[in-house]
Motif scaffolding. Structure first.
Motif, PDB file in Angstrom:
ATOM      1  N   VAL A  75      -8.072   1.910  -5.940  1.00 19.32           N
ATOM      2  CA  VAL A  75      -7.686   0.403  -5.701  1.00 19.32           C
ATOM      3  C   VAL A  75      -8.819  -0.549  -5.252  1.00 19.32           C
ATOM      4  CG1 VAL A  75      -5.637   1.665  -4.652  1.00 19.32           C
ATOM      5  CG2 VAL A  75      -7.643   1.227  -3.362  1.00 19.32           C
TER       6      VAL A  75
ATOM      7  N   ILE B 273      -4.384  -1.591  -8.865  1.00 24.65           N
ATOM      8  CA  ILE B 273      -4.644  -0.221  -8.710  1.00 24.65           C
ATOM      9  C   ILE B 273      -4.822  -0.067 -10.134  1.00 24.65           C
ATOM     10  CG2 ILE B 273      -3.190   2.090  -8.451  1.00 24.65           C
ATOM     11  CD1 ILE B 273      -1.155   0.436  -6.776  1.00 24.65           C
TER      12      ILE B 273
ATOM     13  N   LYS C  91       0.892  -1.183  -0.060  1.00 26.54           N
ATOM     14  CA  LYS C  91      -0.101   0.137  -0.004  1.00 26.54           C
ATOM     15  C   LYS C  91       0.889   1.232  -0.059  1.00 26.54           C
ATOM     16  CE  LYS C  91      -1.294  -0.351   5.144  1.00 26.54           C
ATOM     17  NZ  LYS C  91      -0.462  -1.670   5.403  1.00 26.54           N
TER      18      LYS C  91
ATOM     19  N   VAL D  79       0.598   3.029  -3.226  1.00 30.50           N
ATOM     20  CA  VAL D  79      -0.612   3.915  -3.465  1.00 30.50           C
ATOM     21  C   VAL D  79      -0.517   5.176  -2.428  1.00 30.50           C
ATOM     22  CG1 VAL D  79      -3.245   3.890  -2.936  1.00 30.50           C
ATOM     23  CG2 VAL D  79      -2.039   1.729  -3.389  1.00 30.50           C
TER      24      VAL D  79
ATOM     25  N   PRO E 132      -3.656  -3.463  -1.468  1.00 24.18           N
ATOM     26  CA  PRO E 132      -4.509  -3.723  -2.633  1.00 24.18           C
ATOM     27  C   PRO E 132      -4.279  -4.971  -3.762  1.00 24.18           C
ATOM     28  CG  PRO E 132      -3.410  -1.890  -3.169  1.00 24.18           C
ATOM     29  CD  PRO E 132      -2.932  -2.230  -1.876  1.00 24.18           C
TER      30      PRO E 132
END
Length: 268
Positions: A108, A149, A88, A91, A146
């Protein structure tokens, strides 16, 4: 005839031009399944956009979503389920650098969850155009790594952004680019591709590579069609996919190309 594994891409392949299953397709796939063959959906779509199709086909077999980053049997606990995720931190970094990467939408997903930095624009119906408050993507709301993405960028920046992302995160991710009018980059964990999901499902059912038939039309189907014993490109497939395939359907996805091919192959 030996038991076959049939793996189906959805968009541009099993679904018609309206992104729907025809009655002919549903009936043929059910006949093929009832004859003891394994039919599996192997798609780039997230689970939320493939579950209805799986249910319409009345499948009970594994399905691969996010180009193989998630392989599972819907509606049940399966010991063989696996998921490959992205850290993550990637992200968080993208959220901080949205302007630098010309990101218009950042989303995501996991099997059951969807988060985005804002609702999708009206022209982009692949993603929800309304979000619940707990679906807004922030550093705080993203609690788990996730599975995928997805980034919507301005078309003129598509290649630049792809190269920038590979430069910064290339050792952790794979990037697919959608065909079609929108410039969309789809990011999954390094090494993920449809062929690996197909190999995994085949091993689970003890089916030899030569007994796998795969249908596809786009670049994300390339490794899958190359891996299997009988890779079938759609009549409407890209030239590259046709060049990799062992066979090409006589009819397009809008003309029930998959169903007609299977009717003939299994002499239904």
């Amino acid at each position: 005839m030996d038991q076959k594994l049939i793996t189906l891409d959805l968009d541009g392949t099993t679904l018609n031009a309206n992104n729907q299953l025809s009655e002919h397709t549903i009936s043929t796939i059910q006949k093929v399944s009832n004859a003891g063959n394994i039919v599996s959906i192997v798609t780039g779509r997230p689970y939320r956009m493939a579950e209805d199709i799986y249910d319409q086909l009345q499948l009970k077999t594994p399905m691969a979503n996010f180009n193989g980053a998630l392989t599972h049997i819907p509606h049940q606990k399966w010991a063989g389920e696996y998921r490959r995720s992205i850290n993550k931190a990637v992200v968080y970094d993208l959220l901080k650098n949205k302007d630098k990467f010309h990101i218009k939408l950042l989303a995501v997903e996991n099997k059951e969850s969807y988060l985005a930095d804002h609702p999708a624009p009206a022209f982009f119906d692949f993603f929800p155009q309304q979000l619940e408050s707990d679906q807004i993507l922030t550093e705080k709301s993203l609690k788990t790594n996730p599975t995928s993405i997805t980034i919507l960028v301005e078309p003129k920046y598509e290649n630049i952004v792809k190269n920038q992302l590979l430069h910064y995160y290339g050792e952790f991710i794979e990037i697919g680019v959608w065909g079609g009018p929108n410039s969309v980059l789809e990011i999954v964990s390094k090494g993920i591709q449809k062929a690996k999901a197909v190999a995994y499902i085949a091993k689970f059912y003890n089916i030899d590579r030569k007994d796998i038939i795969a249908f596809g039309d786009e670049h994300n189907d390339a490794e899958m069609l190359d891996f299997v014993g009988n890779g079938v490109a759609m009549k409407n497939a890209t030239p590259t996919i046709k060049s990799i395939a062992n066979d090409i359907t006589e009819y397009s996805n809008h003309e029930d190309g998959v169903a007609k091919y299977l009717d003939q192959y299994f002499k239904l």
